[in-house]
Design an enzyme around this catalytic site. Structure first.
Site, mmCIF file in Angstrom:
data_model
loop_
_atom_site.group_PDB
_atom_site.id
_atom_site.type_symbol
_atom_site.label_atom_id
_atom_site.label_comp_id
_atom_site.label_asym_id
_atom_site.label_seq_id
_atom_site.Cartn_x
_atom_site.Cartn_y
_atom_site.Cartn_z
ATOM 1 N N LYS A 3 -23.554 -13.893 56.043
ATOM 2 C CA LYS A 3 -24.302 -14.581 54.988
ATOM 3 C C LYS A 3 -24.428 -13.634 53.794
ATOM 4 C CE LYS A 3 -28.634 -14.960 53.671
ATOM 5 N NZ LYS A 3 -28.398 -15.054 52.209
ATOM 6 N N GLU B 22 -29.182 -1.465 57.525
ATOM 7 C CA GLU B 22 -28.973 -0.586 56.361
ATOM 8 C C GLU B 22 -29.982 -1.025 55.308
ATOM 9 O OE1 GLU B 22 -27.118 1.906 56.259
ATOM 10 O OE2 GLU B 22 -25.628 1.579 57.825
ATOM 11 N N CYS C 60 -28.506 1.450 46.433
ATOM 12 C CA CYS C 60 -29.484 1.951 47.400
ATOM 13 C C CYS C 60 -29.509 3.477 47.454
ATOM 14 C CB CYS C 60 -29.177 1.369 48.780
ATOM 15 S SG CYS C 60 -27.449 1.570 49.233
ATOM 16 N N GLU D 79 -39.135 1.606 45.914
ATOM 17 C CA GLU D 79 -37.793 1.348 45.393
ATOM 18 C C GLU D 79 -37.883 0.382 44.196
ATOM 19 O OE1 GLU D 79 -35.102 -0.818 48.007
ATOM 20 O OE2 GLU D 79 -33.479 0.507 47.410
HETATM 21 P P1 NAD Z 1 -33.097 -8.543 50.380
HETATM 22 O O1 NAD Z 1 -33.633 -7.807 51.551
HETATM 23 O O2 NAD Z 1 -34.044 -9.342 49.558
HETATM 24 O O3 NAD Z 1 -31.973 -9.573 50.856
HETATM 25 C C1 NAD Z 1 -30.840 -9.140 51.577
HETATM 26 C C2 NAD Z 1 -30.221 -10.338 52.263
HETATM 27 O O4 NAD Z 1 -31.157 -10.805 53.238
HETATM 28 C C3 NAD Z 1 -29.921 -11.526 51.349
HETATM 29 O O5 NAD Z 1 -28.724 -12.126 51.751
HETATM 30 C C4 NAD Z 1 -31.104 -12.455 51.609
HETATM 31 O O6 NAD Z 1 -30.820 -13.806 51.361
HETATM 32 C C5 NAD Z 1 -31.335 -12.214 53.098
HETATM 33 N N1 NAD Z 1 -32.671 -12.537 53.593
HETATM 34 C C6 NAD Z 1 -33.829 -12.638 52.896
HETATM 35 N N2 NAD Z 1 -34.835 -12.970 53.731
HETATM 36 C C7 NAD Z 1 -34.311 -13.065 54.979
HETATM 37 C C8 NAD Z 1 -34.850 -13.355 56.269
HETATM 38 N N3 NAD Z 1 -36.155 -13.643 56.430
HETATM 39 N N4 NAD Z 1 -34.020 -13.342 57.332
HETATM 40 C C9 NAD Z 1 -32.699 -13.050 57.193
HETATM 41 N N5 NAD Z 1 -32.129 -12.774 55.983
HETATM 42 C C10 NAD Z 1 -32.938 -12.780 54.903
HETATM 43 O O7 NAD Z 1 -32.300 -7.477 49.508
HETATM 44 P P2 NAD Z 1 -31.552 -7.709 48.125
HETATM 45 O O8 NAD Z 1 -32.594 -7.847 47.064
HETATM 46 O O9 NAD Z 1 -30.512 -8.747 48.283
HETATM 47 O O10 NAD Z 1 -30.783 -6.295 47.968
HETATM 48 C C11 NAD Z 1 -31.399 -5.141 47.538
HETATM 49 C C12 NAD Z 1 -31.855 -4.291 48.713
HETATM 50 O O11 NAD Z 1 -30.742 -3.976 49.547
HETATM 51 C C13 NAD Z 1 -32.410 -2.948 48.266
HETATM 52 O O12 NAD Z 1 -33.559 -2.665 49.028
HETATM 53 C C14 NAD Z 1 -31.297 -1.972 48.602
HETATM 54 O O13 NAD Z 1 -31.706 -0.639 48.797
HETATM 55 C C15 NAD Z 1 -30.746 -2.578 49.835
HETATM 56 N N6 NAD Z 1 -29.376 -2.092 50.087
HETATM 57 C C16 NAD Z 1 -29.190 -1.183 51.078
HETATM 58 C C17 NAD Z 1 -27.909 -0.676 51.323
HETATM 59 C C18 NAD Z 1 -27.663 0.332 52.410
HETATM 60 O O14 NAD Z 1 -26.502 0.578 52.701
HETATM 61 N N7 NAD Z 1 -28.683 0.912 53.008
HETATM 62 C C19 NAD Z 1 -26.835 -1.125 50.561
HETATM 63 C C20 NAD Z 1 -27.068 -2.059 49.557
HETATM 64 C C21 NAD Z 1 -28.348 -2.547 49.331
#
Ligand code: NAD
Length: 504
Positions: A184, A259, A293, A392
């Site tokens: 997803k 992650e 990130c 963050e």
């Molecule tokens: P997010 O956590 O809001 O969403 C990530 C994904 O999770 C999206 O596809 C979203 O639709 C889905 N999601 C949201 N609620 C959910 C739930 N209850 N159950 C299952 N899935 C759900 O993050 P974002 O705003 O899309 O991305 C930014 C974040 O991602 C930042 O915190 C960043 O640090 C992190 N990130 C981490 C890495 C890493 O490798 N550690 C890499 C890239 C981004």
């Protein structure tokens, strides 16, 4: 000049990809992909709902026996063909990634797209390397060896900041190891994940091995990570959502890979090359508009270099060319959405009560006012325990704080819940060696900040999660070990049976 294509006709069949076919969602709810540089709609589509997840998981489940039964060499060959198909489509990927995210073309062209395609080649090779302990007679009476087996259907959820790379990091080790997958992507940025899966099918990877469901986190994400047919959940996103995903996955006893967020420190010791540190900090803080990130977010600078560093960073930040991602010469594009830009601006506004905004701290006006832009922002004097230093922000915002002794610099670097990445800047190998050992993070760069490579693992410590993306370590996570133990005595009554009946 990148070749633009018409997104509406390209995705006219929908933004779900199940069993080798593009389809529309069945949630009854629509969503619009918006170009963050202009605020204009790029594509409206129907979101997936839980029934679409069921269908995609079923397709992945049906495809699994054949794909798991292929030899490592067959999987590897198919993935090499996939890499070749992808490279022919480079221009399309560059365009779509820049369009949906607002990334400057040069970032998509030189980082996101080639990096992701290199990952395909890496995992095509890794598919043929199954590490394990050598077979041997460890007990004396048996030959023992391990089998490394796929788990089944993987359910993955990815964020919007590097949509293609995140799709690659999740899909590649999973399928190289013989699993099938349902991914997803973020509903804001599904285009390149769909194109990636389509290219796999065009290269001969069987339908159903890679499936994409584009829906909202709260229903589609949750249905996927808790689905009874999903054997492993791999998630990249924020720490807050990661906690919820962990609850759901552990409730159904799945292997879990998380992650999560980061708040990378950037530690400059007083013998560092200050010019290099200034360039490294600006590049490390502003890459992908700070929506990275591992971005440098907290610079700690030893007092003798502090003033020079702050002055150098402010000057360099002011020279960064903010603008249209498709215009030649643009360094920094918009943030992913207006809502996210407002969130970033909110952090900076709240910080003003306890800190100094040296440069930036606002959205640009004029032509850029309609996009989700935010100027490169440098903040000093913020207390270590303030929100802007601890949380963050995920935007083009760098805080800088001074420190005195080396102990203090390292302690400050470790003083947040996160532990994804960090860097240390010094010409003294004893100092960098100490920083490398003592900074709690999944990656520590020395005299640089940001580069990644397919061969090396990426993943967090502390609240940044666990599990590794890229590298052979990530391949191992998508396999499970089985110990096989052969009796080699042929005896009806084995020596160890005396512990249950009789004497020696
Ligand atoms: P997010 O956590 O809001 O969403 C990530 C994904 O999770 C999206 O596809 C979203 O639709 C889905 N999601 C949201 N609620 C959910 C739930 N209850 N159950 C299952 N899935 C759900 O993050 P974002 O705003 O899309 O991305 C930014 C974040 O991602 C930042 O915190 C960043 O640090 C992190 N990130 C981490 C890495 C890493 O490798 N550690 C890499 C890239 C981004």
């Amino acid at each position: 000049m990148v070749q633009r294509f018409d997104v509406s006709s390209r995705f006219a069949a929908g933004v779900q990809f199940t069993a080798g076919q593009f389809r529309t969602g069945n949630s009854g709810r629509t969503h619009a992909i918006v170009d963050p540089a202009t605020g204009k709609e790029v594509l409206g589509y129907e979101l997936a709902g839980p029934a679409d997840v069921d269908e995609a998981v079923e397709a992945a489940h049906r495809a699994w026996p054949e794909w798991a039964g292929a030899t490592p060499g067959e999987r590897s060959d198919a993935m090499h063909r996939w890499a070749a198909v992808l490279r022919e489509r480079t221009e399309d990927f560059v365009y779509a990634e820049s369009l949906q995210c607002g990334k400057p073309l040069k970032l998509s062209e030189e980082f996101d797209v080639p990096g992701s395609f290199d990952n395909v080649s890496f995992f095509a090779g890794a598919a043929r390397q199954l590490p394990g302990v050598a077979a041997g007679e460890y007990s004396g009476d048996h030959t023992s060896y391990v089998r490394r087996e796929p788990l089944g259907v993987i359910g993955s959820v990815a964020p919007w900041n590097y949509p293609l790379q995140m799709a690659a990091w999740k899909i590649l080790p999973a399928v190289a190891a013989g699993n099938t997958i349902v991914l997803k992507p973020s509903e804001l940025t599904p285009l390149t994940s769909l194109m990636f899966a389509e290219a796999a099918c065009d290269a001969g990877i069987p339908d159903g091995v890679i499936n994409i469901v584009t829906g909202a986190g709260a229903d589609v994400g949750e249905t996927l990570v808790s689905h009874p047919r999903v054997a492993m959940t791999s998630f990249t996103g924020s720490t807050a959502v990661g906690r919820r995903v962990a609850e759901l996955a552990t409730g159904s006893v799945k292997r879990l890979h998380l992650e999560l967020g980061g708040k990378a420190p950037f530690v400059v010791f007083d013998d560092a090359d200050v010019r290099a540190a200034v360039h490294g900090a600006v590049a490390g803080a502003l890459i992908n508009s700070g929506q990275d990130c591992t971005a440098a977010t907290r610079a700690y600078v030893q007092r003798p270099l502090y003033e020079e560093f702050v002055g150098g960073v402010a000057e360099l930040m002011r020279s960064v060319r903010v603008g249209d991602p498709f215009a030649p010469g643009t360094d920094l594009g918009p943030l992913i959405s207006h809502a996210h830009r407002d969130r970033v601006a909110g952090f900076v506004e709240r910080a003003r009560s306890c800190a100094t905004v040296v440069t930036g701290g606002e959205a640009p006006g004029g032509e850029l006012a309609k996009g989700a832009y935010y100027l490169p922002t440098l903040i000093t004097d913020a207390p270590q325990d303030s929100e802007i230093v601890q949380q963050e922000v995920f935007g083009p915002v760098l805080t800088v704080l001074p420190f005195d002794g080396d102990d203090e610099g390292i302690a400050l670097a470790n003083d947040t819940p996160y532990g994804l990445a960090a860097s240390a800047w010094s010409r003294d190998v004893l100092r960098t060696g100490r920083a490398e050992r003592e900074i709690q993070a999944g990656c520590v760069w020395i005299n640089d900040h940001i580069p990644i490579i397919s061969e090396m693992p990426h993943g967090g410590h502390k609240a940044s999660g666990f599990g590794k993306d890229m590298s052979a370590y990530s391949f191992e996570e998508y396999t499970q070990l089985k110990h096989v133990m052969y009796d080699i005595t042929g005896e009806a009554r084995k020596d160890w049976h005396r512990t249950v009946f009789g004497d020696r």
